[in-house]
Write a protein that holds these residues in place. Structure first.
Motif, PDB file in Angstrom:
ATOM      1  N   UNK A  25       4.846  -5.007  -0.328  1.00  0.00           N
ATOM      2  CA  UNK A  25       3.839  -4.053  -0.310  1.00  0.00           C
ATOM      3  C   UNK A  25       3.272  -3.750   1.002  1.00  0.00           C
ATOM      4  N   UNK A  26       2.387  -2.568   0.855  1.00  0.00           N
ATOM      5  CA  UNK A  26       1.680  -2.454   2.364  1.00  0.00           C
ATOM      6  C   UNK A  26       0.371  -2.533   2.115  1.00  0.00           C
ATOM      7  N   UNK A  27      -0.349  -3.038   3.573  1.00  0.00           N
ATOM      8  CA  UNK A  27      -1.765  -3.024   3.414  1.00  0.00           C
ATOM      9  C   UNK A  27      -2.263  -2.267   4.567  1.00  0.00           C
ATOM     10  N   UNK A  86       0.670  -2.447   7.715  1.00  0.00           N
ATOM     11  CA  UNK A  86       1.889  -3.377   7.797  1.00  0.00           C
ATOM     12  C   UNK A  86       2.501  -3.598   6.357  1.00  0.00           C
ATOM     13  N   UNK A  87       3.472  -4.403   6.433  1.00  0.00           N
ATOM     14  CA  UNK A  87       4.091  -4.853   5.247  1.00  0.00           C
ATOM     15  C   UNK A  87       4.016  -6.184   4.795  1.00  0.00           C
ATOM     16  N   UNK A 120      -5.245 -10.744  10.388  1.00  0.00           N
ATOM     17  CA  UNK A 120      -4.331 -11.883  10.009  1.00  0.00           C
ATOM     18  C   UNK A 120      -4.206 -12.179   8.528  1.00  0.00           C
ATOM     19  N   UNK A 121      -2.841 -12.261   8.066  1.00  0.00           N
ATOM     20  CA  UNK A 121      -2.719 -12.314   6.743  1.00  0.00           C
ATOM     21  C   UNK A 121      -2.258 -13.743   6.485  1.00  0.00           C
ATOM     22  N   UNK A 122      -2.797 -14.463   5.165  1.00  0.00           N
ATOM     23  CA  UNK A 122      -2.096 -15.453   5.055  1.00  0.00           C
ATOM     24  C   UNK A 122      -1.827 -15.625   3.561  1.00  0.00           C
ATOM     25  N   UNK A 123      -0.676 -16.358   3.098  1.00  0.00           N
ATOM     26  CA  UNK A 123      -0.243 -16.375   1.639  1.00  0.00           C
ATOM     27  C   UNK A 123      -0.694 -17.467   1.138  1.00  0.00           C
ATOM     28  N   UNK A 124      -1.738 -17.738   0.136  1.00  0.00           N
ATOM     29  CA  UNK A 124      -2.135 -18.788  -0.521  1.00  0.00           C
ATOM     30  C   UNK A 124      -1.345 -18.704  -1.870  1.00  0.00           C
ATOM     31  N   UNK A 125      -1.618 -19.987  -2.667  1.00  0.00           N
ATOM     32  CA  UNK A 125      -1.134 -20.037  -3.906  1.00  0.00           C
ATOM     33  C   UNK A 125      -1.413 -18.572  -4.706  1.00  0.00           C
ATOM     34  N   UNK A 126      -0.510 -17.921  -5.014  1.00  0.00           N
ATOM     35  CA  UNK A 126      -0.702 -16.729  -6.122  1.00  0.00           C
ATOM     36  C   UNK A 126      -1.803 -15.708  -5.446  1.00  0.00           C
ATOM     37  N   UNK A 182     -12.274  -0.457   5.579  1.00  0.00           N
ATOM     38  CA  UNK A 182     -11.627   0.124   4.456  1.00  0.00           C
ATOM     39  C   UNK A 182     -10.251  -0.624   4.417  1.00  0.00           C
ATOM     40  N   UNK A 183      -9.979  -1.330   3.391  1.00  0.00           N
ATOM     41  CA  UNK A 183      -8.861  -2.154   3.221  1.00  0.00           C
ATOM     42  C   UNK A 183      -8.209  -1.879   1.976  1.00  0.00           C
ATOM     43  N   UNK A 184      -7.008  -1.645   1.702  1.00  0.00           N
ATOM     44  CA  UNK A 184      -6.143  -1.134   0.606  1.00  0.00           C
ATOM     45  C   UNK A 184      -4.837  -1.624   0.535  1.00  0.00           C
ATOM     46  N   UNK A 185      -4.260  -1.769  -0.826  1.00  0.00           N
ATOM     47  CA  UNK A 185      -2.817  -2.121  -0.800  1.00  0.00           C
ATOM     48  C   UNK A 185      -2.198  -1.222  -1.408  1.00  0.00           C
ATOM     49  N   UNK A 186      -0.940  -0.782  -1.237  1.00  0.00           N
ATOM     50  CA  UNK A 186       0.088   0.106  -1.828  1.00  0.00           C
ATOM     51  C   UNK A 186       1.348  -0.198  -1.977  1.00  0.00           C
ATOM     52  N   UNK A 187       1.864   0.145  -2.987  1.00  0.00           N
ATOM     53  CA  UNK A 187       3.480  -0.294  -3.039  1.00  0.00           C
ATOM     54  C   UNK A 187       4.220   0.460  -2.183  1.00  0.00           C
ATOM     55  N   UNK A 188       5.517   0.339  -2.150  1.00  0.00           N
ATOM     56  CA  UNK A 188       6.342   1.061  -1.186  1.00  0.00           C
ATOM     57  C   UNK A 188       6.670   2.482  -1.482  1.00  0.00           C
ATOM     58  N   UNK A 189       6.014   2.824  -2.746  1.00  0.00           N
ATOM     59  CA  UNK A 189       6.117   4.517  -2.877  1.00  0.00           C
ATOM     60  C   UNK A 189       4.828   5.167  -2.247  1.00  0.00           C
ATOM     61  N   UNK A 190       4.067   4.319  -1.647  1.00  0.00           N
ATOM     62  CA  UNK A 190       2.723   4.665  -1.279  1.00  0.00           C
ATOM     63  C   UNK A 190       1.701   4.844  -2.191  1.00  0.00           C
ATOM     64  N   UNK A 191       1.846   4.516  -3.336  1.00  0.00           N
ATOM     65  CA  UNK A 191       0.745   4.594  -4.560  1.00  0.00           C
ATOM     66  C   UNK A 191      -0.217   3.396  -4.256  1.00  0.00           C
ATOM     67  N   UNK A 192      -1.468   3.840  -4.376  1.00  0.00           N
ATOM     68  CA  UNK A 192      -2.578   2.738  -3.983  1.00  0.00           C
ATOM     69  C   UNK A 192      -2.379   1.740  -5.064  1.00  0.00           C
ATOM     70  N   UNK A 193      -2.618   0.441  -5.161  1.00  0.00           N
ATOM     71  CA  UNK A 193      -2.475  -0.454  -5.874  1.00  0.00           C
ATOM     72  C   UNK A 193      -3.792  -1.165  -6.080  1.00  0.00           C
ATOM     73  N   UNK A 194      -4.506  -1.325  -5.032  1.00  0.00           N
ATOM     74  CA  UNK A 194      -5.939  -1.843  -5.052  1.00  0.00           C
ATOM     75  C   UNK A 194      -6.744  -1.668  -3.818  1.00  0.00           C
ATOM     76  N   UNK A 195      -8.082  -1.458  -4.053  1.00  0.00           N
ATOM     77  CA  UNK A 195      -8.790  -1.394  -2.795  1.00  0.00           C
ATOM     78  C   UNK A 195      -9.721  -2.708  -2.767  1.00  0.00           C
TER      79      UNK A 195
END
Length: 93
Positions: free
Chosen positions: A68-70, A87-88, A3-9, A24-37
């Protein structure tokens, strides 16, 4: 399932494991570049877990609003793939 929840920032990811597993949980931009692990083969026990993403990259820089994608991968402690999903999400400031 996750589940994904958006909290303040920030974004809160919550997951329930039915057995001990490596996550393993990672965040990517739409170009597929890894932003954060957020987790890299992190061993977790069965039960509920959460991960918080503050909208920053791996160097601590705030990322712009956007889509972003996770991707979450869950493997058994023996290495067998139990779950995988990409997912987006929308980061808004």
């Amino acid at each position: 399932e996750i589940e994904v929840w958006l909290e303040f920032r920030r974004v809160l990811f919550r997951s329930s494991l039915i057995e001990d597993a490596n996550i393993t949980l990672r965040v990517y931009n739409l170009l597929g570049e890894e932003m954060n692990t957020l987790a890299l083969n992190r061993a977790l026990g069965k039960g509920n877990h959460r991960f918080i993403w503050a909208g920053k990259d791996d160097h601590g820089r705030q990322l712009p609003s956007g889509v972003y994608l996770y991707r979450m991968e869950v493997n058994s402690l023996q290495g067998q793939r139990l779950y995988q999903s990409t997912k987006k999400m929308i980061l808004m400031k």
